[in-house]
Design a protein around this motif. Structure first.
Motif, PDB file in Angstrom:
ATOM      1  N   CYS A  21       0.650  -0.917   0.138  1.00  0.00           N
ATOM      2  CA  CYS A  21      -0.041  -0.350  -0.141  1.00  0.00           C
ATOM      3  C   CYS A  21       0.218   1.405  -0.150  1.00  0.00           C
ATOM      4  O   CYS A  21       2.128   1.137   0.516  1.00  0.00           O
ATOM      5  N   CYS A  28      -4.556   0.318  10.187  1.00  0.00           N
ATOM      6  CA  CYS A  28      -4.521  -0.911   9.732  1.00  0.00           C
ATOM      7  C   CYS A  28      -2.736  -1.663   9.423  1.00  0.00           C
ATOM      8  O   CYS A  28      -2.180  -2.698   9.784  1.00  0.00           O
ATOM      9  N   GLY A  68      -6.848  -5.043  -1.778  1.00  0.00           N
ATOM     10  CA  GLY A  68      -5.512  -5.675  -0.610  1.00  0.00           C
ATOM     11  C   GLY A  68      -5.407  -5.115   0.312  1.00  0.00           C
ATOM     12  O   GLY A  68      -6.548  -5.083   1.399  1.00  0.00           O
ATOM     13  N   GLY A  69      -4.365  -4.137   0.912  1.00  0.00           N
ATOM     14  CA  GLY A  69      -2.962  -3.209   0.117  1.00  0.00           C
ATOM     15  C   GLY A  69      -3.948  -2.670  -0.636  1.00  0.00           C
ATOM     16  O   GLY A  69      -5.476  -2.394  -0.480  1.00  0.00           O
ATOM     17  N   PRO A  71      -5.369  -1.608  -4.217  1.00  0.00           N
ATOM     18  CA  PRO A  71      -5.407  -2.729  -5.717  1.00  0.00           C
ATOM     19  C   PRO A  71      -5.197  -1.997  -6.758  1.00  0.00           C
ATOM     20  O   PRO A  71      -4.682  -2.384  -7.644  1.00  0.00           O
ATOM     21  N   ASN A  98      -7.439   3.386  -2.274  1.00  0.00           N
ATOM     22  CA  ASN A  98      -7.684   4.305  -1.546  1.00  0.00           C
ATOM     23  C   ASN A  98      -7.605   5.728  -2.587  1.00  0.00           C
ATOM     24  O   ASN A  98      -7.195   7.069  -1.407  1.00  0.00           O
ATOM     25  N   SER A 120     -11.359   4.866   0.377  1.00  0.00           N
ATOM     26  CA  SER A 120     -11.570   4.929   2.097  1.00  0.00           C
ATOM     27  C   SER A 120     -10.716   6.673   1.954  1.00  0.00           C
ATOM     28  O   SER A 120     -10.324   6.591   1.281  1.00  0.00           O
ATOM     29  N   VAL A 161     -13.133   5.660   8.417  1.00  0.00           N
ATOM     30  CA  VAL A 161     -13.055   4.748  10.164  1.00  0.00           C
ATOM     31  C   VAL A 161     -12.629   5.839  10.824  1.00  0.00           C
ATOM     32  O   VAL A 161     -11.907   6.277  10.379  1.00  0.00           O
ATOM     33  N   ILE A 188     -17.137   2.177   8.861  1.00  0.00           N
ATOM     34  CA  ILE A 188     -16.874   0.827   9.395  1.00  0.00           C
ATOM     35  C   ILE A 188     -15.907   1.653  10.948  1.00  0.00           C
ATOM     36  O   ILE A 188     -15.072   1.806  11.073  1.00  0.00           O
ATOM     37  N   GLU A 189     -16.460   0.534  11.867  1.00  0.00           N
ATOM     38  CA  GLU A 189     -15.722   0.358  13.037  1.00  0.00           C
ATOM     39  C   GLU A 189     -14.134   0.032  12.865  1.00  0.00           C
ATOM     40  O   GLU A 189     -15.027  -0.945  12.228  1.00  0.00           O
ATOM     41  N   MET A 191     -11.686  -2.182  13.903  1.00  0.00           N
ATOM     42  CA  MET A 191     -11.541  -3.776  13.945  1.00  0.00           C
ATOM     43  C   MET A 191     -10.151  -4.482  14.859  1.00  0.00           C
ATOM     44  O   MET A 191      -9.557  -3.994  14.602  1.00  0.00           O
ATOM     45  N   LEU A 193      -7.708  -5.672  13.376  1.00  0.00           N
ATOM     46  CA  LEU A 193      -6.791  -6.201  12.249  1.00  0.00           C
ATOM     47  C   LEU A 193      -5.471  -5.339  11.960  1.00  0.00           C
ATOM     48  O   LEU A 193      -5.165  -5.508  11.135  1.00  0.00           O
ATOM     49  N   MET A 324      -5.485  -6.845   8.449  1.00  0.00           N
ATOM     50  CA  MET A 324      -5.888  -6.661   6.959  1.00  0.00           C
ATOM     51  C   MET A 324      -5.475  -6.504   5.793  1.00  0.00           C
ATOM     52  O   MET A 324      -5.880  -6.606   5.052  1.00  0.00           O
ATOM     53  N   GLY A 329      -9.175  -6.396   2.570  1.00  0.00           N
ATOM     54  CA  GLY A 329     -10.273  -5.311   3.448  1.00  0.00           C
ATOM     55  C   GLY A 329     -11.695  -5.477   2.192  1.00  0.00           C
ATOM     56  O   GLY A 329     -11.157  -5.746   1.544  1.00  0.00           O
TER      57      GLY A 329
HETATM   58  C1  LIG Z   1      -7.791  -3.197   3.999  1.00  0.00           C
HETATM   59  S1  LIG Z   1      -8.457  -0.983   2.998  1.00  0.00           S
HETATM   60  C2  LIG Z   1      -8.056  -1.703   1.349  1.00  0.00           C
HETATM   61  C3  LIG Z   1      -8.023  -1.567   0.202  1.00  0.00           C
HETATM   62  C4  LIG Z   1      -7.779  -0.123   0.601  1.00  0.00           C
HETATM   63  N1  LIG Z   1      -6.455   0.204   0.104  1.00  0.00           N
HETATM   64  C5  LIG Z   1      -8.010   0.870   0.319  1.00  0.00           C
HETATM   65  O1  LIG Z   1      -7.793   2.381   1.377  1.00  0.00           O
HETATM   66  O2  LIG Z   1      -9.631   0.956   0.751  1.00  0.00           O
HETATM   67  C6  LIG Z   1      -9.643  -1.583   2.730  1.00  0.00           C
HETATM   68  C7  LIG Z   1     -10.340  -0.964   3.928  1.00  0.00           C
HETATM   69  O3  LIG Z   1     -10.408  -1.515   5.341  1.00  0.00           O
HETATM   70  C8  LIG Z   1     -10.423  -0.134   6.266  1.00  0.00           C
HETATM   71  N2  LIG Z   1      -9.406  -0.792   6.777  1.00  0.00           N
HETATM   72  C9  LIG Z   1      -8.543  -1.209   7.405  1.00  0.00           C
HETATM   73  N3  LIG Z   1      -8.196  -1.592   8.482  1.00  0.00           N
HETATM   74  C10 LIG Z   1      -9.553  -1.664   9.437  1.00  0.00           C
HETATM   75  C11 LIG Z   1      -9.355  -2.351  10.748  1.00  0.00           C
HETATM   76  N4  LIG Z   1      -8.284  -1.853  11.793  1.00  0.00           N
HETATM   77  N5  LIG Z   1     -10.768  -1.699  10.662  1.00  0.00           N
HETATM   78  C12 LIG Z   1     -11.803  -1.424  10.595  1.00  0.00           C
HETATM   79  N6  LIG Z   1     -11.493  -1.258   8.942  1.00  0.00           N
HETATM   80  C13 LIG Z   1     -10.272  -1.011   8.316  1.00  0.00           C
HETATM   81  C14 LIG Z   1      -9.565   0.496   5.317  1.00  0.00           C
HETATM   82  O4  LIG Z   1      -9.776   2.002   5.924  1.00  0.00           O
HETATM   83  C15 LIG Z   1     -10.316   0.982   4.493  1.00  0.00           C
HETATM   84  O5  LIG Z   1     -11.606   0.801   3.579  1.00  0.00           O
END
Ligand SMILES: C[S@@+](CC[C@H](N)C(=O)[O-])C[C@H]1O[C@@H](n2cnc3c(N)ncnc32)[C@H](O)[C@@H]1O
Length: 329
Positions: A21, A28, A68-69, A71, A98, A120, A161, A188-189, A191, A193, A324, A329
């Motif tokens: 990423c 994350c 991803g990561g 994508p 993102n 995001s 988040v 999104i709460e 998590m 991860l 994550m 995710g």
């Molecule tokens: C892991 S990212 C991967 C895709 C992309 N890089 C993005 O930013 O959307 C996917 C989603 O997971 C959310 N995310 C990552 N870690 C998280 C966590 N610990 N709790 C909740 N959402 C999380 C991110 O905010 C994002 O919306």
């Protein structure tokens, strides 16, 4: 069909295209030191398309979400989308990103057959963005969002988040901004991860907190269960509609009973749940020359063993080893 012992059928496939990423969101990834997957361990474009093809044509998958990561960092992304769009039946295709680089690629992705995007964005404040993601790319995300909307990758959904002491006060501002720009906002709460394993339940902003904060400025009307189906977001009409806001309360209001997901990591492992601690290796099967029927059998067996719930409320809950970013995710 990908059915489990609780009768749930997985029709929604999340495909992680890379564990890398270009942001370092604190919830994350760590600032540095995360080990990337080795290149030979990543599925090739051909392997990804083969597995998606199998899922769609033989296993009942109807929706594919690339993630991803990040994508957009996958060089072959547009080609993969194009090949998946040519499958019969053609699955619904979306991308969680993102948004950095979308300005350049949104039109090509739409032309290749992508239906829509989730972008995001956790804050409207560039300084908070920089602290939260450890990168100064706020403007790129806003430009990416506009490009996605202009290219017709709609509805454009925005994932946010909220974190205490960081952006927890921004829910109403984010919603007003999303309504103004025609984006559908989903909170999104947070998590457990994160790569640092630093998540604490008492340190998270809950769905209840978010809704209370939104209600200080907006009238929210809950949508019925019928409209929600198996979607993870509970949704509310904003000030009578037509705009909506969603909350994905994976921690405080888990939706495992309606889960319709199956996940493929960038290195070819099937996961039945974000929080699963076990994975099933499809890459080894592919690379040992297994025919489609055998790969499908392994996938079905993996999903048959899907647990009833995420286990988050279980006192013995253990966070998955992979963060994550590496799960998808
Ligand atoms: C892991 S990212 C991967 C895709 C992309 N890089 C993005 O930013 O959307 C996917 C989603 O997971 C959310 N995310 C990552 N870690 C998280 C966590 N610990 N709790 C909740 N959402 C999380 C991110 O905010 C994002 O919306």
């Amino acid at each position: 069909m990908l059915i489990d012992t609780y009768g749930r059928v997985a029709t929604d496939l999340r495909v992680s295209l890379t564990d890398r990423c270009n942001l370092r969101c604190t919830y994350c990834m760590p600032e540095e030191g995360l080990q990337w997957l080795a290149k030979p361990d990543l599925l090739t474009d051909d392997e990804i398309v083969r597995l998606i093809g199998l899922a769609v044509t033989s296993l009942g998958v109807e929706e594919v979400r690339f993630t991803g990561g990040e994508p957009l960092l996958r060089p072959g992304l547009v080609g993969i989308v194009e090949r998946v769009a040519a499958l019969a039946p053609r699955p619904q295709m979306s991308l969680t990103t993102n948004g950095i680089g979308l300005k350049r690629t949104a039109t090509a992705l739409k032309a290749a057959g992508l239906d829509r995007v989730n972008v995001s964005l956790d804050t409207l404040r560039p300084d908070v963005f920089k602290t939260l993601t450890r990168r100064d790319r706020h403007k790129d995300v806003l430009e990416g969002l506009e490009a996605a909307r202009d290219a017709g990758l709609t509805p454009v959904k925005v994932n946010a988040v909220l974190m205490p002491g960081m952006n927890e006060d921004e829910a109403p501002d984010l919603l007003a901004w999303a309504v103004e720009h025609g984006y559908e906002l989903r909170f999104i709460e947070q998590m457990p991860l994160d790569a640092q394993h630093g998540w604490k339940r008492e340190g998270m902003v809950t769905a209840g907190d978010i809704l209370a904060s939104l209600r200080t400025r907006f009238e929210l009307t809950e949508e019925g269960a019928d409209e929600r189906g198996s979607a993870p977001a509970e949704r509310w009409l904003v000030d009578g509609g037509p705009h909506r806001v969603g909350v994905i309360a994976s921690v405080t209001r888990p939706f495992c009973r309606a889960c319709d997901r199956t996940r493929l990591t960038a290195d070819g492992q099937i996961r039945t749940c974000l929080f699963a601690r076990e994975e099933t290796d499809l890459r080894a099967a592919l690379r040992s020359g297994a025919p489609d029927e055998e790969v499908a059998r392994i996938w079905r067996l993996a999903m048959w063993g899907k647990k009833a719930g995420s286990g988050l409320d279980d006192p013995s809950f253990l966070q998955p080893d992979r963060p994550m970013s590496a799960i998808g995710g």
